[in-house]
Design an enzyme around this catalytic site. Sequence first.
Site, PDB file in Angstrom:
ATOM      1  N   TYR A   1       8.859 -30.862 -60.480  1.00  0.00           N
ATOM      2  CA  TYR A   1       9.245 -30.965 -59.077  1.00  0.00           C
ATOM      3  C   TYR A   1      10.599 -30.298 -58.843  1.00  0.00           C
ATOM      4  CZ  TYR A   1       5.631 -34.606 -59.113  1.00  0.00           C
ATOM      5  OH  TYR A   1       4.470 -35.313 -59.276  1.00  0.00           O
TER       6      TYR A   1
ATOM      7  N   LEU B   1      -2.149 -41.297 -48.999  1.00  0.00           N
ATOM      8  CA  LEU B   1      -2.281 -41.064 -47.560  1.00  0.00           C
ATOM      9  C   LEU B   1      -2.831 -39.674 -47.270  1.00  0.00           C
ATOM     10  CD1 LEU B   1       0.995 -42.789 -46.328  1.00  0.00           C
ATOM     11  CD2 LEU B   1      -1.330 -43.693 -46.315  1.00  0.00           C
TER      12      LEU B   1
END
Length: 333
Positions: A56, A203
């Site tokens: 990341y 989500l």
Amino acid sequence: MPTARRIGPFEVPAVGLGCMNLSHAYGVAPTPEEAERLLLTAVEEGVTLFDTAALYGFGANEELVGRVLAGHRDRIVLASKCGMTGVDGRRVIDGRPETIRRTADEALARLRTDVIDVYHLHRLDRKVPVEESVGAMAELVAAGKVRALGLSEVSAATLRRAHAVHPIAALQNEYSLWSRNPEEGTLAAARELGVALVAFSPLARGVLTDAPPDLDALPASDIRRGMPRFDARHYPANLARRSELARLAEQAGIGLPRLALAWVLSRGPHVIAIPGTRSVAHLRENLSTLDADVPGEVLDTAGRLLNSATVHGPRYNEATLAEIDTERCGRAG
């Protein structure tokens, strides 16, 4: 809904925080001040599981998490990942033991800690037997650099092979109403082996929130631009399904994000969700799921509205799917 769940030797709330989008993948990153506020608010609100990775931001996310949370180290469970890093500006999958050992030392320095609580193999390197990669990670446990081991985006068969080398505490797989791959094997295998199933993107990469992504507003660097579910062929149909879920959530008085997270957590007592967000308000909304009492019939209806048969498009393009070891399901990839 039980609000505390186990990940190896640790007990954590059922909702943690995925830190990726504070530095990586989803367009322009927030400012350091905004990211710091989000992380510190998460600590204040009771989050204990924080998930990052060497990939990341090519190390920037580990540096951020380490700098901001170093003073709260005794209050958190710190998870990171090896086996996929940035090399010369490119994403590289490398599960060789020597790379894993080097990446772990670099992660410890960036995270400003002496030990990583849960260390995952980010991707299976198809050129390296998983036994070799996990064997190197087991050496890190023996050396006191890591407390527990995890895997990410692997199949039930690979999980079992790895678990035979060293106990696996956690398995991260994408899991949401629109990504059901764990139901093809890993959800059951993890429960059988006592492994936490850590659901990332619960989500649906922002689709199952109050403000789904506007494709025209996404920067060219946003990874969703390369995902089939977001292209012009599929996204309108997926938004239509989202609208049906939003109506269901409104009728139940709980809001769409809470419904989506509650559905994921209802899949088993070993399931933990790590939604990511850049918004303090959305963070608090996600955490409020821990207090939600969603009727079973509402969860069942949600699962019928959006699933591997009703979602449009695979979750990744074919080149990326070829890199991933998870089971596929229907047209969902």
